[in-house]
Design an enzyme around this catalytic site. Structure first.
Site, PDB file in Angstrom:
ATOM      1  N   PRO A 135      35.914  44.010  42.932  1.00 44.68           N
ATOM      2  CA  PRO A 135      36.450  44.753  41.773  1.00 44.68           C
ATOM      3  C   PRO A 135      36.998  43.812  40.694  1.00 44.68           C
ATOM      4  CG  PRO A 135      37.299  45.618  43.856  1.00 44.68           C
ATOM      5  CD  PRO A 135      36.609  44.333  44.171  1.00 44.68           C
ATOM      6  N   GLU A 136      36.549  44.031  39.473  1.00 46.02           N
ATOM      7  CA  GLU A 136      37.044  43.264  38.324  1.00 46.02           C
ATOM      8  C   GLU A 136      37.722  44.244  37.371  1.00 46.02           C
ATOM      9  OE1 GLU A 136      33.928  40.736  36.742  1.00 46.02           O
ATOM     10  OE2 GLU A 136      32.958  40.596  38.687  1.00 46.02           O
ATOM     11  N   LYS A 156      43.202  42.332  36.912  1.00 42.72           N
ATOM     12  CA  LYS A 156      42.639  43.063  38.048  1.00 42.72           C
ATOM     13  C   LYS A 156      43.730  43.736  38.884  1.00 42.72           C
ATOM     14  CE  LYS A 156      39.191  39.381  38.383  1.00 42.72           C
ATOM     15  NZ  LYS A 156      38.648  38.322  39.259  1.00 42.72           N
ATOM     16  N   ARG A 183      30.981  29.498  42.991  1.00 44.39           N
ATOM     17  CA  ARG A 183      30.535  30.874  42.779  1.00 44.39           C
ATOM     18  C   ARG A 183      29.075  30.916  42.341  1.00 44.39           C
ATOM     19  NH1 ARG A 183      35.001  34.108  42.065  1.00 44.39           N
ATOM     20  NH2 ARG A 183      33.537  35.756  42.570  1.00 44.39           N
TER      21      ARG A 183
END
Ligand SMILES: [Zn+2]
Length: 309
Positions: free
Chosen positions: A2-3, A58, A263
């Protein structure tokens, strides 16, 4: 994971149900989720009324009011896999915490990877709690001039720059890759080499990408569903994220994957050419193929009757 858009979707869904309700109880089934023991957490929030819901980066914030002293602030971070749900399907492991409200609403926190966190704060500590966070993308503080100042002289790759919550709050892996594609900027570019017009493009691309994420009710690539159990649909319009080897929607070139700051990073080598300085910390990675870790796109959205518990 979730961002900003996913947390904003959660906030808006909770906003339709929680304000005005009174916290009756909280049960903690996984003590590592909260900095307070269960009984102390209960003492800080039971009997308080939900005044509103806010978001910072967030982080989801639940404002609790009277009758006890000067109010309380609950803060939730979903991290990798956190889900706040009104009426969860039965699962193998229990929710990490459950908050019950009068009348008859329950909020369950499920979290497969168990990185999510809950804090109960004195509202006077809010500023200190968020002190390290950069500006909100949709706030007046995040203008092109700010972005240019933040980019200046940074040697980090653009992708790592965008993920740094101290520079901009709320951007994560998906929306960073998508915003860089929209801005036609290579994720390996050293942030400090971005020119004024490119910074303007990046600023616009960030806002457009995050807004598109909100408009599509978030990205349900792995586990994201909103509190009513609904999936988002931003994953259906991704341009580069987890599309390694698939043709670019603009030019047809195969999307490539590199690893930046640990990432996975996806970009079109033609639309996002490697001009300017390439940051020294980035390295190429083996492509994982188009299947990747992606969830089945055709999965039907979860259907549910009542919105609230
Ligand atoms: Zn392209």
């Amino acid at each position: 994971m979730p961002e900003l858009p996913e947390v904003e979707v959660v906030r808006r869904r909770l906003l339709t149900c929680l304000p005005g309700l009174v916290v009756r109880d909280v049960r903690v089934h996984d003590a590592t989720v909260c900095d307070l023991p269960e009984d102390e957490l209960r003492r800080t929030i039971a009997g308080r009324r939900v005044l509103g819901l806010r978001r910072r980066g967030k982080y989801l914030m639940i404002d609790l009011g009277e009758p006890v002293a000067a109010g309380r602030l609950l803060v939730v971070h979903l991290r990798m896999t956190g889900q706040l749900l009104f009426r969860p399907e039965p699962r193998g492991r229990p929710a990490r915490f459950v908050i019950t409200f009068d009348p008859s609403t329950e909020l369950h926190f499920y979290d497969m990877r168990r990185f999510g966190r809950l804090w109960s704060l004195d509202p006077r500590d809010e500023e200190a709690f968020f002190a390290a966070l950069g500006p909100e993308p949709f706030s007046a503080a995040f203008d092109v001039a700010y972005l240019r100042r933040a980019l200046a002289e940074r040697r980090a790759p653009l992708k790592a720059f965008l993920l740094d919550q101290r520079r901009i709050a709320g951007v994560g892996n998906i929306y960073a890759d998508e915003a860089l594609f929209r801005a036609r900027l290579n994720p390996l570019r050293a942030a400090g080499t971005v020119g004024p017009r490119e910074a303007q493009r990046l600023h616009a691309a960030l806002l457009e990408t995050l807004q598109a994420g909100i408009d599509h009710e978030g990205s349900s690539i792995e586990s994201f569903i909103d509190p009513a159990g609904r999936r988002g649909s931003f994953q259906e319009i991704l341009n580069v994220y987890q599309r390694t080897g698939e043709p670019c929607r603009v030019c047809g070139t195969a999307i490539e994957r590199v690893v930046v700051g640990g990432r996975g990073t996806h970009y079109c080598p033609r639309c996002q050419p490697r001009r300017g300085g390439i940051a020294p910390t980035a390295r190429r990675a083996r492509p994982t193929g188009p299947a990747g870790k992606r969830d089945a796109r055709g999965a039907p959205p979860a259907t549910r009757g009542a919105e609230c518990g």
